[in-house]
Design a protein around this motif. Structure first.
Motif, PDB file in Angstrom:
ATOM      1  N   ASN A   1       0.860  -1.193   0.000  1.00 41.03           N
ATOM      2  CA  ASN A   1       0.000   0.000   0.000  1.00 41.03           C
ATOM      3  C   ASN A   1       0.897   1.245   0.000  1.00 41.03           C
ATOM      4  O   ASN A   1       1.623   1.498   0.960  1.00 41.03           O
ATOM      5  CB  ASN A   1      -0.896  -0.012   1.249  1.00 41.03           C
ATOM      6  N   ILE A   2       0.853   2.005  -1.069  1.00 41.58           N
ATOM      7  CA  ILE A   2       1.690   3.203  -1.210  1.00 41.58           C
ATOM      8  C   ILE A   2       1.550   4.137  -0.015  1.00 41.58           C
ATOM      9  O   ILE A   2       2.520   4.766   0.421  1.00 41.58           O
ATOM     10  CB  ILE A   2       1.334   3.959  -2.505  1.00 41.58           C
ATOM     11  N   ILE A   3       0.343   4.235   0.521  1.00 36.51           N
ATOM     12  CA  ILE A   3       0.089   5.135   1.643  1.00 36.51           C
ATOM     13  C   ILE A   3       1.020   4.864   2.814  1.00 36.51           C
ATOM     14  O   ILE A   3       1.368   5.768   3.577  1.00 36.51           O
ATOM     15  CB  ILE A   3      -1.396   5.028   2.085  1.00 36.51           C
ATOM     16  N   HIS A   4       1.457   3.613   2.963  1.00 39.97           N
ATOM     17  CA  HIS A   4       2.279   3.237   4.114  1.00 39.97           C
ATOM     18  C   HIS A   4       3.779   3.197   3.813  1.00 39.97           C
ATOM     19  O   HIS A   4       4.574   2.846   4.687  1.00 39.97           O
ATOM     20  CB  HIS A   4       1.837   1.874   4.661  1.00 39.97           C
ATOM     21  N   ILE A   5       4.164   3.535   2.594  1.00 41.73           N
ATOM     22  CA  ILE A   5       5.600   3.569   2.275  1.00 41.73           C
ATOM     23  C   ILE A   5       6.200   4.865   2.795  1.00 41.73           C
ATOM     24  O   ILE A   5       5.828   5.947   2.372  1.00 41.73           O
ATOM     25  CB  ILE A   5       5.846   3.449   0.759  1.00 41.73           C
ATOM     26  N   MET A   6       7.135   4.738   3.741  1.00 42.22           N
ATOM     27  CA  MET A   6       7.789   5.906   4.306  1.00 42.22           C
ATOM     28  C   MET A   6       9.052   6.284   3.530  1.00 42.22           C
ATOM     29  O   MET A   6       9.428   7.439   3.445  1.00 42.22           O
ATOM     30  CB  MET A   6       8.178   5.636   5.772  1.00 42.22           C
ATOM     31  N   GLN A   7       9.695   5.255   2.960  1.00 48.79           N
ATOM     32  CA  GLN A   7      10.990   5.506   2.321  1.00 48.79           C
ATOM     33  C   GLN A   7      11.331   4.347   1.390  1.00 48.79           C
ATOM     34  O   GLN A   7      10.947   3.200   1.635  1.00 48.79           O
ATOM     35  CB  GLN A   7      12.060   5.629   3.416  1.00 48.79           C
ATOM     36  N   ILE A   8      12.018   4.645   0.308  1.00 51.33           N
ATOM     37  CA  ILE A   8      12.590   3.603  -0.552  1.00 51.33           C
ATOM     38  C   ILE A   8      14.099   3.771  -0.480  1.00 51.33           C
ATOM     39  O   ILE A   8      14.645   4.798  -0.878  1.00 51.33           O
ATOM     40  CB  ILE A   8      12.092   3.740  -2.001  1.00 51.33           C
ATOM     41  N   LYS A   9      14.758   2.772   0.079  1.00 56.01           N
ATOM     42  CA  LYS A   9      16.184   2.890   0.348  1.00 56.01           C
ATOM     43  C   LYS A   9      16.876   1.550   0.162  1.00 56.01           C
ATOM     44  O   LYS A   9      16.402   0.525   0.656  1.00 56.01           O
ATOM     45  CB  LYS A   9      16.401   3.399   1.783  1.00 56.01           C
ATOM     46  N   ASN A  10      17.990   1.570  -0.571  1.00 53.73           N
ATOM     47  CA  ASN A  10      18.791   0.364  -0.792  1.00 53.73           C
ATOM     48  C   ASN A  10      17.953  -0.797  -1.323  1.00 53.73           C
ATOM     49  O   ASN A  10      18.104  -1.954  -0.902  1.00 53.73           O
ATOM     50  CB  ASN A  10      19.496  -0.063   0.500  1.00 53.73           C
ATOM     51  N   GLY A  11      17.051  -0.472  -2.233  1.00 52.79           N
ATOM     52  CA  GLY A  11      16.235  -1.517  -2.841  1.00 52.79           C
ATOM     53  C   GLY A  11      15.164  -2.078  -1.939  1.00 52.79           C
ATOM     54  O   GLY A  11      14.621  -3.151  -2.210  1.00 52.79           O
ATOM     55  N   MET A  12      14.833  -1.358  -0.870  1.00 58.57           N
ATOM     56  CA  MET A  12      13.820  -1.812   0.084  1.00 58.57           C
ATOM     57  C   MET A  12      12.722  -0.757   0.232  1.00 58.57           C
ATOM     58  O   MET A  12      12.988   0.443   0.176  1.00 58.57           O
ATOM     59  CB  MET A  12      14.437  -2.088   1.457  1.00 58.57           C
ATOM     60  N   ALA A  13      11.495  -1.224   0.445  1.00 54.56           N
ATOM     61  CA  ALA A  13      10.383  -0.327   0.770  1.00 54.56           C
ATOM     62  C   ALA A  13      10.213  -0.350   2.280  1.00 54.56           C
ATOM     63  O   ALA A  13       9.909  -1.394   2.864  1.00 54.56           O
ATOM     64  CB  ALA A  13       9.106  -0.790   0.091  1.00 54.56           C
ATOM     65  N   VAL A  14      10.441   0.796   2.929  1.00 55.92           N
ATOM     66  CA  VAL A  14      10.330   0.898   4.384  1.00 55.92           C
ATOM     67  C   VAL A  14       8.931   1.402   4.722  1.00 55.92           C
ATOM     68  O   VAL A  14       8.535   2.483   4.297  1.00 55.92           O
ATOM     69  CB  VAL A  14      11.394   1.863   4.963  1.00 55.92           C
ATOM     70  N   LEU A  15       8.185   0.607   5.484  1.00 54.14           N
ATOM     71  CA  LEU A  15       6.792   0.932   5.785  1.00 54.14           C
ATOM     72  C   LEU A  15       6.637   1.590   7.147  1.00 54.14           C
ATOM     73  O   LEU A  15       7.537   1.543   7.985  1.00 54.14           O
ATOM     74  CB  LEU A  15       5.937  -0.329   5.721  1.00 54.14           C
TER      75      LEU A  15
END
Length: 239
Positions: free
Chosen positions: A197-211
């Motif tokens: 859920n895009i709404i819960h993505i806080m950050q995209i870093k080092n190939g990871m989606a941080v929720l």
């Protein structure tokens, strides 16, 4: 109806912020109720002891007693989805505000322009998150999970596992079937085995989606650029 709280130890500031919030509600065509506080302890008590609910809180950081930063930290367990707008004259607080998942940071020296935009954006997001739910129905149970509460969906063999605010729910459907049932632009594939859920993505870093819930999920190399573009496009359309 949107529930908004304003807390500032300066009476004049409270009235200014309230007028801006009222204008935002009127221009957005949204019904809302605004509660004002000039003592941080009263706001904290109403939320933690009396169970008051708010969708949006405007907080001055520099207040006697409990500071805005302390209030934000203490109320998160009670209002995990609340949107908080920090108002302050000290720019260095912005870093700490990000760590607390604050919705927006507004400097006092540009209050009229920046606060109006911040409140409008918050109203749009709150209304966007409301109203939709994913239904799981079997012979023995009926469960509805609000879209806004879903963090991600994971492939689990021939089933799909839905991780949400209330816990994990399994549904006897493929990941693709769940994706088609959701039929919502905020849900995107980040890998063949994950929908987020895009709404819960806080950050995209080092190939990871941080929720928001602290979970980090891998984004496949083939999806990485597309995921970044989808997140940017989504917020560009809605905020």
């Amino acid at each position: 109806m949107l529930r908004i709280a304003i807390c500032d130890d300066d009476n004049n500031a409270v009235e200014t912020h309230k007028k801006i919030a009222e204008t935002c509600l009127m221009q957005s065509g949204s019904a809302g109720k605004i509660a004002v506080y000039t003592t941080s302890g009263n706001l904290l008590y109403d939320i933690t002891e009396d169970g008051f609910f708010f969708d949006l809180i405007l907080l001055d950081i520099e207040m006697p007693g409990n500071t805005g930063m302390e209030i934000a930290e203490k109320i998160k367990p009670h209002l995990p989805n609340v949107k908080i707008i920090f108002i302050t004259s000290h720019i260095e607080y912005a870093i700490d505000a990000f760590e607390l998942s604050i919705f927006r940071y507004v400097p006092k020296n540009d209050i009229n322009k920046r606060l109006f935009s911040a409140i409008q954006d918050a109203i749009k997001l709150i209304e966007l998150e409301d109203g939709k739910a994913y239904t799981i129905q079997t012979n023995s149970r009926l469960e509805k999970i609000p879209y806004k509460d879903i963090y991600y969906i994971e492939r689990d063999g021939k089933n799909a596992s839905i991780s949400a605010v209330g816990g994990v729910s399994k549904v006897r459907k493929s990941l693709q079937q769940v994706y088609e049932n959701l039929n919502a632009e905020e849900f995107i594939y980040i890998d063949r085995g994950y929908i987020v859920n895009i709404i819960h993505i806080m950050q995209i870093k080092n190939g990871m989606a941080v929720l928001k819930n602290g979970v980090s999920l891998p984004i496949s190399r083939t999806h990485l650029q597309e995921v970044k573009a989808q997140v940017t496009n989504y917020w560009g359309k809605h905020i």
